[in-house]
Write an enzyme that holds these catalytic residues in place. Structure first.
Site, mmCIF file in Angstrom:
data_model
loop_
_atom_site.group_PDB
_atom_site.id
_atom_site.type_symbol
_atom_site.label_atom_id
_atom_site.label_comp_id
_atom_site.label_asym_id
_atom_site.label_seq_id
_atom_site.Cartn_x
_atom_site.Cartn_y
_atom_site.Cartn_z
ATOM 1 N N ASP A 13 0.811 -1.225 0.000
ATOM 2 C CA ASP A 13 0.000 0.000 0.000
ATOM 3 C C ASP A 13 0.842 1.272 0.000
ATOM 4 O O ASP A 13 0.404 2.314 0.491
ATOM 5 C CB ASP A 13 -0.970 0.045 1.213
ATOM 6 C CG ASP A 13 -1.786 -1.215 1.318
ATOM 7 O OD1 ASP A 13 -2.243 -1.706 0.276
ATOM 8 O OD2 ASP A 13 -1.949 -1.719 2.442
ATOM 9 N N LYS A 16 2.269 2.263 -4.979
ATOM 10 C CA LYS A 16 2.949 1.783 -6.201
ATOM 11 C C LYS A 16 2.083 2.011 -7.436
ATOM 12 O O LYS A 16 2.592 2.288 -8.511
ATOM 13 C CB LYS A 16 3.257 0.275 -6.091
ATOM 14 C CG LYS A 16 4.225 -0.078 -4.994
ATOM 15 C CD LYS A 16 4.436 -1.574 -4.913
ATOM 16 C CE LYS A 16 3.218 -2.344 -4.461
ATOM 17 N NZ LYS A 16 2.758 -2.093 -3.078
ATOM 18 N N GLY A 40 -4.345 -4.334 -4.371
ATOM 19 C CA GLY A 40 -5.335 -3.355 -4.814
ATOM 20 C C GLY A 40 -4.637 -2.054 -5.117
ATOM 21 O O GLY A 40 -4.020 -1.463 -4.241
ATOM 22 N N HIS A 41 -4.671 -1.636 -6.377
ATOM 23 C CA HIS A 41 -4.042 -0.372 -6.777
ATOM 24 C C HIS A 41 -5.128 0.609 -7.183
ATOM 25 O O HIS A 41 -5.967 0.275 -8.009
ATOM 26 C CB HIS A 41 -3.148 -0.574 -8.010
ATOM 27 C CG HIS A 41 -1.891 -1.312 -7.731
ATOM 28 N ND1 HIS A 41 -1.069 -1.763 -8.733
ATOM 29 C CD2 HIS A 41 -1.313 -1.653 -6.576
ATOM 30 C CE1 HIS A 41 -0.033 -2.374 -8.188
ATOM 31 N NE2 HIS A 41 -0.159 -2.321 -6.882
ATOM 32 N N GLN A 224 2.124 -5.955 -3.136
ATOM 33 C CA GLN A 224 2.479 -6.010 -1.702
ATOM 34 C C GLN A 224 3.799 -5.249 -1.464
ATOM 35 O O GLN A 224 4.036 -4.268 -2.133
ATOM 36 C CB GLN A 224 2.567 -7.466 -1.196
ATOM 37 C CG GLN A 224 1.199 -8.150 -1.095
ATOM 38 C CD GLN A 224 0.713 -8.750 -2.394
ATOM 39 O OE1 GLN A 224 1.457 -9.412 -3.090
ATOM 40 N NE2 GLN A 224 -0.543 -8.542 -2.731
HETATM 41 P P1 IMP Z 1 -2.620 -12.780 1.825
HETATM 42 O O1 IMP Z 1 -1.694 -12.199 0.816
HETATM 43 O O2 IMP Z 1 -4.074 -12.574 1.509
HETATM 44 O O3 IMP Z 1 -2.295 -14.209 2.131
HETATM 45 O O4 IMP Z 1 -2.387 -11.986 3.197
HETATM 46 C C1 IMP Z 1 -1.173 -12.084 3.952
HETATM 47 C C2 IMP Z 1 -0.818 -10.738 4.586
HETATM 48 O O5 IMP Z 1 -0.451 -9.829 3.561
HETATM 49 C C3 IMP Z 1 -1.964 -10.079 5.349
HETATM 50 O O6 IMP Z 1 -1.417 -9.376 6.452
HETATM 51 C C4 IMP Z 1 -2.530 -9.091 4.358
HETATM 52 O O7 IMP Z 1 -3.182 -8.006 4.988
HETATM 53 C C5 IMP Z 1 -1.253 -8.653 3.649
HETATM 54 N N1 IMP Z 1 -1.483 -8.183 2.288
HETATM 55 C C6 IMP Z 1 -1.744 -8.935 1.194
HETATM 56 N N2 IMP Z 1 -1.872 -8.156 0.112
HETATM 57 C C7 IMP Z 1 -1.677 -6.900 0.511
HETATM 58 C C8 IMP Z 1 -1.634 -5.637 -0.164
HETATM 59 O O8 IMP Z 1 -1.806 -5.526 -1.378
HETATM 60 N N3 IMP Z 1 -1.374 -4.560 0.611
HETATM 61 C C9 IMP Z 1 -1.151 -4.654 1.945
HETATM 62 N N4 IMP Z 1 -1.173 -5.788 2.606
HETATM 63 C C10 IMP Z 1 -1.430 -6.916 1.908
#
Ligand code: IMP
Length: 439
Positions: A13, A16, A40-41, A224
């Site tokens: 977040d 990017k 999510g962008h 991420q």
């Molecule tokens: P997962 O990727 O859904 O397995 O989540 C694993 C961890 O990564 C969790 O703490 C999510 O909140 C975090 N996470 C996954 N995708 C994002 C993102 O795009 N932005 C911020 N945190 C993320």
């Protein structure tokens, strides 16, 4: 012109989406290399606000090729919904989008296992997005994953699905005490996706090689962030893919010798969604203020993000493990009006001072941040496009970030719109407009 990787330097977040959107205007190919619809962008343009989960935001430009590499986990239903949404917003998607036939599919049971496993963890839950990301990568590594290319071979698809459901249904029914899945239902659903997806499936390493032979600039778009990386993040509170720069090679089929630069995107402060250690987290009014001013709510799940001060240890680790060549600092304007700002430059744990990011979870959870203090600035930086006009306090704050991370800042974002950006140096190569002086 360069082949550039853009990665998040914190916990995702970082903004990017906006930086990639800006740089995409000068690239020819934009490639996602890991993650899935957990990302999510948000990109705000004159044509409206666009939220991307899987499709590279480069799709907003004409004449760009957008690619989803083998490292991306594809939720075909979500992907097609996203395409429909973009088309409703007036965007044409056709030959300008390619999905690797080596990319793995997210199956309905991945989402069910993701949710059930989180529930079973109770207080130790990771706080995943529930999109089935972890279980899909588990299957990939266990060599039982179903790939995008399998959609083109219905018999092979069905056989793999049948084999997988034996174990999956046993896990869901007997361990998680929930419902299982039927082969035929998933098969019919996924074959209907196959009809729409088949025109997008291609050989990504080959097409990227062709682009490189033509010297077309390629932008590798990370999702991420560094500290959510499966190896270099705050394990186990991480995502299940390689969100660091190395992931761009593994997740697309491009060798490391072809990469020219790596840009790390960082907020001017820090945020994190979900569980896990966050040494500079602010649970007071200042944290609430950052959340409100920065509109810190996730584009994917709508969850409120945890907020805190800028942490130089996080960034030094990101510079190291990604080989960052420069930084883009976003959301500087969110710090407007703060009386005092802090940057963490050490962690104290059991009476000892640490200057570099530890990998030990307990240390990260229990350490106390050691801060440097800075006077804030009263005037607004919001929407500024020139470095010269920034308040002296903001310049000092940014310079200190450069000193503490040992990495130069190329770009500074001062608002959510494309044009609200200070470009000191274009990380993709020569700048079209003359660079603004820092004096
Ligand atoms: P997962 O990727 O859904 O397995 O989540 C694993 C961890 O990564 C969790 O703490 C999510 O909140 C975090 N996470 C996954 N995708 C994002 C993102 O795009 N932005 C911020 N945190 C993320």
């Amino acid at each position: 012109m360069a082949n550039l990787i853009v990665v998040g330097s914190q916990w995702g977040d970082e903004g990017k989406g906006k930086i990639v959107d800006l740089l995409a205007s000068e690239a020819r190919v934009i490639v996602r290399f890991q993650g899935g619809s957990n990302a999510g962008h948000t990109v705000i343009t004159k044509r409206g606000t666009f939220i991307f989960h899987l499709v590279p935001s480069g799709i907003l430009y004409r004449g760009k090729l957008c690619v989803l590499g083998n490292g991306v986990a594809i939720d075909p239903g979500g992907f097609l919904d996203e395409l429909d949404g973009l088309s409703a917003q007036g965007l044409k998607v056709g030959r300008n989008l390619v999905i690797s036939h080596r990319a793995h599919l997210i199956m309905p049971y991945h989402k069910a296992i993701d949710r059930a496993a989180e529930e079973a963890k109770g207080a130790r839950r990771i706080g995943t997005t529930g999109r089935g990301i972890g279980p899909a990568y588990v299957d990939k590594m266990a060599r039982i994953g179903i790939r995008v290319g399998d959609l083109l071979n219905p018999q092979a698809f069905k056989r793999k699905l049948q084999e997988n459901l034996v174990e999956v249904n046993s896990l869901l029914r007997h361990i998680h005490k929930t419902n299982g899945f039927q082969v035929d239902k998933i098969y019919t659903e996924y074959m209907s996706y196959a009809k729409r997806l088949k025109g997008y499936i291609g050989d990504v390493p080959l097409l990227l090689e062709k682009a490189m032979k033509k010297a077309d600039p390629i932008l590798f778009e990370g999702a991420q962030g560094t500290h959510l990386d499966i190896d270099f993040g705050t394990y186990p509170y991480v995502t299940s893919s390689s969100s660091c720069a190395g992931g761009a090679c593994i997740g697309t089929g491009v060798g490391p010798t072809k990469i020219d630069a790596v840009l790390g995107v960082t907020k001017a402060y820090t945020t994190r969604v979900g569980g896990g250690p966050f040494p500079t987290e602010l649970t007071d009014d200042i944290g609430e203020n950052l959340k409100a001013k920065g509109q810190e709510f996730g584009a994917t799940t709508g969850r409120a993000r945890r907020c805190g001060w800028f942490d130089a240890l996080l960034l030094r680790h990101a510079v190291r493990v990604n080989g960052l060549t420069s930084l883009a600092v976003t959301k500087l304007d969110v710090l407007d009006g703060f009386k005092e700002l802090k940057i963490c430059n050490g962690y104290r744990y059991n009476g000892k001072l640490y200057r570099e990011m530890p990998s030990d979870l307990e240390m990260l959870t229990k350490c106390t941040p050691v801060y440097e203090r800075f006077p804030g600035w009263k005037s607004e930086t919001s929407g500024m496009v020139s470095y010269k006009s920034l308040p002296i306090e903001a310049k000092r704050y940014l310079s200190r970030i450069e000193e503490l991370t040992g990495c130069p800042i190329d770009m500074i974002s001062t608002g959510s719109r494309r044009e609200h950006t200070i470009v000191l140096k274009n990380p993709l190569g020569p700048i079209k407009k003359p660079s603004r002086s820092r004096k």
